[in-house]
Design a protein around this motif. Structure first.
Motif, PDB file in Angstrom:
ATOM      1  N   LYS A  92      -8.167 -14.278 -10.908  1.00 30.70           N
ATOM      2  CA  LYS A  92      -9.096 -13.791  -9.906  1.00 30.70           C
ATOM      3  C   LYS A  92      -9.862 -14.948  -9.284  1.00 30.70           C
ATOM      4  N   LYS A  93     -10.361 -14.719  -8.102  1.00 26.84           N
ATOM      5  CA  LYS A  93     -11.164 -15.715  -7.422  1.00 26.84           C
ATOM      6  C   LYS A  93     -12.460 -15.914  -8.205  1.00 26.84           C
ATOM      7  N   GLY A  94     -12.938 -17.191  -8.312  1.00 28.99           N
ATOM      8  CA  GLY A  94     -14.166 -17.485  -9.033  1.00 28.99           C
ATOM      9  C   GLY A  94     -15.401 -17.109  -8.238  1.00 28.99           C
ATOM     10  N   GLU A  95     -16.547 -17.248  -8.905  1.00 33.53           N
ATOM     11  CA  GLU A  95     -17.809 -16.899  -8.264  1.00 33.53           C
ATOM     12  C   GLU A  95     -18.117 -17.848  -7.119  1.00 33.53           C
ATOM     13  N   ASN A  96     -17.785 -19.139  -7.309  1.00 30.51           N
ATOM     14  CA  ASN A  96     -18.036 -20.102  -6.235  1.00 30.51           C
ATOM     15  C   ASN A  96     -17.226 -19.761  -4.986  1.00 30.51           C
ATOM     16  N   TYR A  97     -16.034 -19.203  -5.192  1.00 31.00           N
ATOM     17  CA  TYR A  97     -15.206 -18.813  -4.043  1.00 31.00           C
ATOM     18  C   TYR A  97     -15.900 -17.719  -3.243  1.00 31.00           C
ATOM     19  N   GLU A  98     -16.459 -16.754  -3.951  1.00 33.28           N
ATOM     20  CA  GLU A  98     -17.154 -15.670  -3.269  1.00 33.28           C
ATOM     21  C   GLU A  98     -18.421 -16.180  -2.586  1.00 33.28           C
ATOM     22  N   LEU A  99     -19.134 -17.081  -3.262  1.00 39.33           N
ATOM     23  CA  LEU A  99     -20.340 -17.642  -2.648  1.00 39.33           C
ATOM     24  C   LEU A  99     -20.001 -18.448  -1.404  1.00 39.33           C
ATOM     25  N   ARG A 100     -18.884 -19.183  -1.468  1.00 39.33           N
ATOM     26  CA  ARG A 100     -18.477 -19.978  -0.305  1.00 39.33           C
ATOM     27  C   ARG A 100     -18.157 -19.068   0.875  1.00 39.33           C
ATOM     28  N   ALA A 101     -17.512 -17.955   0.565  1.00 37.74           N
ATOM     29  CA  ALA A 101     -17.190 -17.008   1.645  1.00 37.74           C
ATOM     30  C   ALA A 101     -18.454 -16.418   2.258  1.00 37.74           C
ATOM     31  N   ASP A 102     -19.440 -16.114   1.402  1.00 38.15           N
ATOM     32  CA  ASP A 102     -20.694 -15.563   1.919  1.00 38.15           C
ATOM     33  C   ASP A 102     -21.499 -16.611   2.681  1.00 38.15           C
ATOM     34  N   LEU A 103     -21.425 -17.887   2.225  1.00 39.26           N
ATOM     35  CA  LEU A 103     -22.162 -18.938   2.926  1.00 39.26           C
ATOM     36  C   LEU A 103     -21.614 -19.172   4.333  1.00 39.26           C
ATOM     37  N   ASN A 104     -20.357 -18.873   4.537  1.00 37.71           N
ATOM     38  CA  ASN A 104     -19.740 -19.045   5.853  1.00 37.71           C
ATOM     39  C   ASN A 104     -19.620 -17.724   6.612  1.00 37.71           C
ATOM     40  N   SER A 105     -20.331 -16.709   6.139  1.00 36.95           N
ATOM     41  CA  SER A 105     -20.270 -15.401   6.793  1.00 36.95           C
ATOM     42  C   SER A 105     -20.940 -15.457   8.177  1.00 36.95           C
ATOM     43  N   GLU A 106     -20.521 -14.527   9.019  1.00 39.39           N
ATOM     44  CA  GLU A 106     -21.117 -14.464  10.355  1.00 39.39           C
ATOM     45  C   GLU A 106     -22.437 -13.703  10.348  1.00 39.39           C
ATOM     46  N   TYR A 107     -22.764 -13.079   9.226  1.00 39.01           N
ATOM     47  CA  TYR A 107     -23.993 -12.297   9.142  1.00 39.01           C
ATOM     48  C   TYR A 107     -25.083 -13.140   8.460  1.00 39.01           C
ATOM     49  N   ARG A 108     -26.259 -13.165   9.082  1.00 38.87           N
ATOM     50  CA  ARG A 108     -27.356 -14.002   8.595  1.00 38.87           C
ATOM     51  C   ARG A 108     -27.845 -13.537   7.223  1.00 38.87           C
ATOM     52  N   ASP A 109     -27.950 -12.244   7.004  1.00 38.96           N
ATOM     53  CA  ASP A 109     -28.458 -11.735   5.732  1.00 38.96           C
ATOM     54  C   ASP A 109     -27.546 -12.110   4.572  1.00 38.96           C
ATOM     55  N   ARG A 110     -26.237 -12.028   4.806  1.00 34.64           N
ATOM     56  CA  ARG A 110     -25.298 -12.389   3.737  1.00 34.64           C
ATOM     57  C   ARG A 110     -25.402 -13.881   3.408  1.00 34.64           C
ATOM     58  N   ARG A 111     -25.585 -14.720   4.440  1.00 34.25           N
ATOM     59  CA  ARG A 111     -25.720 -16.154   4.190  1.00 34.25           C
ATOM     60  C   ARG A 111     -26.999 -16.445   3.386  1.00 34.25           C
ATOM     61  N   LYS A 112     -28.086 -15.777   3.717  1.00 33.96           N
ATOM     62  CA  LYS A 112     -29.356 -16.011   3.011  1.00 33.96           C
ATOM     63  C   LYS A 112     -29.271 -15.537   1.560  1.00 33.96           C
TER      64      LYS A 112
END
Length: 714
Positions: A40-60
């Motif tokens: 499975k994808k690691g936690e850092n992978y999910e965080l990286r995806a959220d950090l590059n999200s187009e939504y401001r709330d998800r990035r924060k």
């Protein structure tokens, strides 16, 4: 019909079996472990995806999760580029989180930090002063040399910023820059700008400038970065009453380093500092007391000093109403202050009485201070309080309370009899550890007041069977030996201890040897066998070299010159004083200059636990390994020498053959010394007139022979 039915039943059973087998195989394929499947994808992978999200709330939210992982110790340095992309934002909370991440991982990613420089520079020009201050503070906290060159211009602008919050933040940044590159901070004029900021109109800016200059001055080699002159002094005194508690502590620390020109200037500064006694923060109060204690050295007016002493008592008393930890720090500082100025709290004994819920470390400090404050006026009140403490459940505190009673008796001679009566009352309680501690204390009282309280000796001897601690046994044995002529059964008491000589502590053994010699010198008729037995045991059966050497010395004294033995063993003892934690005058002056610091809590100079030359656990272990390696490379000659020394230490003198062979190789005079019993066949006869006369007539010859014999023996 029969055949058709049987064929149907066979088909049905075959179908059922195949269904079961198919289900089993399916279950097997499902439950079979697949070692080669993609995890499975690691936690850092999910965080990286959220950090590059187009939504401001998800990035924060992703940044908050990154900071949370960083806080609990997880390594999230791999997300550095992705977090860096979120720097350019108008959200102040998000910007703070990103800056916090950068400060933590800048050292591990020095190349990528350069990418954030443009954002830092841009933020120092922002219209919001909080963002400007945040940017310059973060740049100062990033300890990377590559970013220093980019720091100078933003720092110069922030030092002259119109907002005082930005200026005070930039002042601290100068000290951090100086720590990284002193020459850069001086060449760009940042240090001189910092010196000008001491005259700033805002007290917060003045306090931070003083803090930064003091740190820079401490780390500089010339120690001339921060020099207080008359105009600067005025500015500091004005800002003192208007800045925060941290600022007040910094300004007071700077004032403590200033040396007033004369007594009048010292009085003026003290007058401006005294209002800080009313501050709610204990550190500010102690810092103000430090300044006044230092300036009192320069004040010549005795009336002014008396007024200051009266004003210092209430704030010190108020500190004792704080939390236990604050109380402890205050008590350690009060201990130092009272050694210099005991009159400050001379009438405040009651505030140091222990409460039932005080921690043990607070109670012990209060005990020491009460002993320092004890005088003829309050001794009765103090003794009543100490007697109550002796019935507490804390054994260590009870022991120290009993010892405090003895120290009061030694300190105040007029109250010594009252103290002894209190100690006798405590002995009558028959509590084991109280009785033993009281006997130890009474021994010291006998040293201070010899031949004054001999009437209590029978009471002490009645508690002989209750003693099981070495110090208590040694104290009672000392009393028995010192007053042997007044104790009828002194020889019996000494014999009681001699029967268990081998089982006693070395401290008890030393006192037992000395007490037996004292008993013999005072009662030669009845103590001859006792002293001979004790010296025999100590010289032939004891492994402790100190005890063995003392016994040999006593034996030599008794066998050569009994009068000299009397003069040595029964000589008058010097009186003792209060056994308190007194500090030398030079160290006391240094500790007063460090009141409200760790040095005043440790009662040690700062250089003993801070600065260069201090070793941590790793350094000590590394040094031990190096010493072992050096020892393994020692020369063969050194190794052989070491082996010979070890062989000497392994000699067993109890071996008869070894002793005989050693004796045979000694001169004839030495052989007589190796047999001490032959020299002292009857110690009692040494006190006959004929023996003493003959001893005195041939003293020179015997002294020479004894010296030669001792040299030849060893």
């Amino acid at each position: 019909m029969m055949n058709s039915d049987s064929s149907l039943s066979i088909k049905d059973s075959t179908y059922a079996v195949s269904t079961v087998v198919k289900s089993i195989m399916t279950d097997f394929r499902i439950s079979r472990p697949n070692f080669f499947s993609t995890p499975k994808k690691g936690e850092n992978y999910e965080l990286r995806a959220d950090l590059n999200s187009e939504y401001r709330d998800r990035r924060k939210d992703a940044i908050k999760k990154v900071i949370a992982n960083m806080t609990v110790g997880k390594d999230v340095s791999g997300l550095f580029p992705d977090v860096l992309k979120n720097m350019q934002t108008d959200d102040l909370e998000q910007k703070k989180l990103v800056y916090l991440y950068l400060m933590n991982y800048a050292k591990t990613q020095p190349e990528l930090v350069i990418l954030a420089v443009n954002t830092f520079v841009k933020d120092t020009d922002d219209s919001n002063p909080l963002i400007r201050a945040l940017a310059i503070r973060t740049m100062g906290c990033i300890r990377v040399e590559k970013i220093i060159d980019y720091l100078c211009e933003p720092l110069r602008k922030c030092l002259r910023d119109e907002n005082p919050y930005v200026r005070k933040t930039a002042a601290i940044c100068v000290a951090k820059l100086y720590d990284l590159s002193p020459n850069l901070a001086i060449d760009n004029g940042f240090v001189s700008t910092l010196q000008d900021m001491v005259s700033d109109a805002n007290p917060m800016v003045v306090a931070n400038a003083v803090t930064a200059l003091a740190e820079i001055n401490e780390s500089s080699s010339t120690k001339d970065i921060f020099i207080i002159n008359a105009p600067t002094l005025t500015k500091l005194l004005v800002a003192l009453n208007e800045c925060t508690e941290w600022g007040r502590i910094a300004i007071l620390a700077a004032l403590a380093e200033y040396k007033p020109a004369d007594s009048k200037e010292a009085e003026h500064i003290v007058e401006r500092v005294v209002p800080q006694f009313q501050h709610v923060n204990g550190s500010v109060v102690l810092s103000a007391i430090k300044v006044i204690m230092i300036y009192m050295r320069a004040i010549k007016n005795e009336e002014a000093i008396r007024q200051l002493v009266r004003k210092m008592a209430p704030p010190l008393v108020t500190l004792l109403a704080s939390a236990p930890e604050v109380q402890y720090v205050a008590l350690r500082n009060i201990n130092i202050i009272l050694q210099k100025r005991p009159e400050i709290l001379a009438n405040e004994m009651r505030v140091f009485f222990c409460k039932y819920n005080d921690p043990p470390y607070v109670k012990i400090e209060k005990l020491e201070i009460m002993i320092k404050l004890a005088n003829e006026r309050n001794i009765d009140q103090l003794l009543s309080e100490l007697k109550e403490y002796a019935s507490e459940v804390d054994v260590d505190f009870v022991r120290k309370s009993v010892r405090a009673i003895g120290q009061c008796a030694i300190k105040i001679s007029e109250a010594s009899e009252r103290c002894v009566n209190v100690l006798l009352d405590l002995i009558n309680t028959k509590v084991n550890y109280v009785v033993q501690e009281a006997i130890v204390v009474i021994k010291d009282i006998f040293r201070k007041y010899p031949h004054k309280y001999e009437g209590i000796i029978p009471t002490l001897c009645q508690n002989l069977d209750a003693l099981d601690e070495p110090e208590a046994k040694a104290s009672l044995i000392w009393i028995i030996g010192e007053y042997a002529e007044r104790i009828e059964n002194a020889d019996e008491l000494i014999l009681t201890f001699l029967d268990t000589f081998h089982d006693e502590n070395f401290q008890v053994q030393l006192q037992l040897v000395t007490a037996s010699v004292k008993l013999f010198l005072k009662k030669p008729q009845s103590a001859q066998n006792i002293v001979q037995r004790s010296l025999q045991i100590a010289t032939t059966e004891c492994d402790n070299p100190d005890i063995r050497d003392r016994a040999y010395i006593y034996w030599r004294l008794l066998s050569t010159d009994p009068q000299a033995a009397k003069a040595v063993v029964l000589s008058d003892k010097p009186p003792i004083s209060v056994q308190s934690n007194a500090i030398s005058s030079s160290l006391l002056e240094e500790l007063i200059s460090n009141i409200s610091t760790l040095a005043s809590v440790y009662h040690k100079p700062p250089e003993t636990f801070l600065g260069r030359g201090r070793f941590g656990a790793d350094a000590v272990q590394r040094r031990a390994i190096e010493e072992q390696e050096e020892a393994s490379r020692e020369s063969p000659i050194q190794a052989q020498t070491k082996t010979n020394i070890e062989n000497l230490l392994d000699l067993d003198f109890s071996d008869t053959n070894t002793v005989n062979s050693t004796t045979s190789s000694l001169p004839s005079s030495s052989k007589s010394i190796t047999q001490p019993t032959a020299n002292v066949d009857d110690l009692l006869d040494l006190f006959n007139d004929n023996t003493i006369t003959s001893t005195q007539s041939s003293s020179n010859i015997q002294n020479n022979s004894v010296s030669n014999d001792l040299v030849n023996l060893f």
